[in-house]
Scaffold this active site. Structure first.
Site, PDB file in Angstrom:
ATOM      1  CG  ASP A  97     -46.414   6.525  34.157  1.00 14.12           C
ATOM      2  OD1 ASP A  97     -46.268   5.660  33.288  1.00 14.12           O
ATOM      3  OD2 ASP A  97     -47.215   7.464  34.058  1.00 14.12           O
ATOM      4  CG  ASP A 118     -44.391  11.006  38.262  1.00 17.30           C
ATOM      5  OD1 ASP A 118     -44.988  11.804  39.023  1.00 17.30           O
ATOM      6  OD2 ASP A 118     -44.570  10.983  37.034  1.00 17.30           O
ATOM      7  CG  ASN A 139     -47.841   7.912  37.791  1.00 11.03           C
ATOM      8  OD1 ASN A 139     -48.430   7.800  36.725  1.00 11.03           O
ATOM      9  ND2 ASN A 139     -46.884   8.803  37.986  1.00 11.03           N
TER      10      ASN A 139
END
Length: 273
Positions: free
Chosen positions: A218, A199, A204
């Site tokens: 994350d 992701d 992030n």
């Protein structure tokens, strides 16, 4: 029970209900909601006022797209080699599941400080992604994020009669979506297998105040895949967060030329899964 999608992921713009488990963990700490994803998952910052910062992610029960136990496993593995949040506790009850982690130094690449300086942020995203791909050992990674793994998982979540292509928005795929179900089963050859973030969107990546890459957060989908599975999305996310023109900065900072075929494929896969 299916969970309704929200129209955005980002900092909550309206008051949110703080789950009981979050209040329990917080005790006397200040609670600040810092993120809400499209599935209603919430992230809270817990601040004890003495420099102690924790984060707690919470997702309602019945949300199979997010597995916080799996994220805890991936964080525990990745922290052997790279800077990521450390796990304090992970658990679940009938209302939902949660993951409590330490804070790590740095500001998100979508913090107002970096939205105002998108070239620096995009550079850190590319450099941080290259560091992750070069550092995490593929041969020791027990997690899979391959095309087939992602397609199988997504198809298992479909309601009867639904198709993966039902989620696609034509404006995000200029080449058309009418043949998406066929194209998605014909991935391009692997360029280079790495341990992908899973992701790699701009929020992030964390940056130090001097603009240097700081850490990743994350990592719930971390696993082995072609590096373009991360690269295509990391660069795409700069358009969503900063506007057009910064995707090339990500590729330059990573040290690679754009690959239009792989970029198009992995963006299609992202939207379909």
């Amino acid at each position: 029970m299916p969970v309704s999608r929200l129209p955005f992921s980002g900092r909550p713009t309206e008051p949110v209900t703080v789950p009981d488990v979050v209040r329990s963990f917080a005790a006397d700490d200040a609670i600040t909601p810092v993120w809400q994803n499209e599935l209603g998952g919430l992230t809270f910052r817990l601040d004890d006022g003495r420099g102690g910062i924790r984060y707690i992610k919470w997702i309602a029960a019945g949300t199979p797209e997010i597995d916080l136990a799996a994220e805890a496993e991936r964080l525990a593995w990745a922290q052997q080699w790279v800077r990521v949040p450390h796990i304090i506790e992970q658990g679940a009850d009938t209302d939902g599941s949660w993951l409590v982690t330490t804070g790590v130094p740095g500001r998100s690449a979508v913090d107002p400080r970096w939205v105002a300086d998108p070239k620096t942020a995009a550079t850190a995203i590319g450099q941080g992604l290259r560091l992750l791909h070069d550092t995490l050992p593929v041969h020791r990674c027990p997690f899979d994020w391959s095309v087939q793994h992602r397609l199988d998982a997504a198809r298992q979540r479909l309601h009867p009669g639904a198709r993966l292509s039902d989620r696609l928005q034509p404006h995000r795929h200029p080449g058309g979506i009418t043949d998406a179900e066929t194209r998605i089963d014909q991935p391009p050859p692997i360029d280079r297998l790495v341990v992908c973030h899973g992701d790699a969107c701009a929020p992030n990546t964390l940056l130090h105040d001097d603009g240097a890459f700081a850490a990743h957060v994350d990592l719930g989908a971390l696993g082995v895949a072609d590096r373009w599975a991360d690269l295509a999305i990391a660069a795409w996310s700069t358009e969503w967060n900063y506007g057009p023109g910064y995707d090339t900065v990500v590729y330059e900072a990573y040290g690679i030329d754009p690959d239009p075929e792989r970029i198009a494929y992995y963006r299609l896969l992202w939207d379909m899964t």
